[in-house]
Design an enzyme around this catalytic site. Structure first.
Site, PDB file in Angstrom:
ATOM      1  CG  HIS A  46      -5.165 -11.735 -25.156  1.00 17.87           C
ATOM      2  ND1 HIS A  46      -4.047 -12.298 -24.610  1.00 17.87           N
ATOM      3  CD2 HIS A  46      -4.801 -11.269 -26.376  1.00 17.87           C
ATOM      4  CE1 HIS A  46      -3.042 -12.194 -25.456  1.00 17.87           C
ATOM      5  NE2 HIS A  46      -3.473 -11.554 -26.532  1.00 17.87           N
ATOM      6  CD  GLU A  48      -6.831 -14.426 -20.490  1.00 18.02           C
ATOM      7  OE1 GLU A  48      -5.978 -15.298 -20.239  1.00 18.02           O
ATOM      8  OE2 GLU A  48      -7.032 -13.989 -21.643  1.00 18.02           O
ATOM      9  CB  CYS A  76      -0.298 -13.908 -22.149  1.00 23.33           C
ATOM     10  SG  CYS A  76      -1.296 -12.403 -22.304  1.00 23.33           S
ATOM     11  CB  CYS A  79      -4.265 -11.851 -19.729  1.00 23.36           C
ATOM     12  SG  CYS A  79      -4.756 -11.557 -21.450  1.00 23.36           S
TER      13      CYS A  79
END
Length: 143
Positions: A46, A48, A76, A79
């Site tokens: 992801h 992040e 999410c 993260c």
């Protein structure tokens, strides 16, 4: 936030879900990331996570306690957990998750069970939301 959205645009152009992130320390961007789950075939890639990894490498420390994370979409749980574990001070996001998170982000950010809290701040930016909408409309048309 515009730098995070620029990263999201890169993801969009590579047919990744358009989420981008930057980490800022003392007013300077020290790392950038965008979603690479499809291209890497790695569930953890992801925006992040990528930005956090790069910041840790640059600072030669897993502690990012003087840093802020800007992300184009509400993080999410994975993260947000990574941001908390990295001791990031503030997490700013431009678009809310459309899936029903029922304030789970805020619950995680302020959990008494964790030894670090992160300040989670919604900074609405229509560009981030439009990019996500455009991406998923394009996906639906293709299927």
């Amino acid at each position: 936030m515009s730098a995070a959205i620029a990263q999201a645009q890169k993801a969009f152009e590579k047919q990744e879900i358009p989420v981008g992130a930057v980490i800022v320390k003392n007013g300077e961007i020290i790392s950038r990331g965008y979603n690479k789950r499809e291209s890497s075939q790695n569930a953890t890639f992801h925006a992040e996570i990528i930005a956090i990894q790069k910041a840790c490498k640059k600072l030669k420390s897993w502690r990012l306690d003087e840093c802020d994370l800007y992300v184009s979409l509400e993080p999410c749980p994975m993260c947000l957990g990574a941001a908390i574990n990295a001791r990031i001070k503030n997490v700013y996001f431009a678009a809310k998750q459309t899936s029903s998170q029922d304030d789970i982000s805020q619950q995680i950010a302020t959990s008494q069970r964790l030894n670090h809290k992160v300040n989670l701040v919604y900074l609405p930016d229509e560009k981030a939301g439009r990019l996500l909408t455009k991406f998923f409309e394009k996906k639906r048309r293709a299927n």
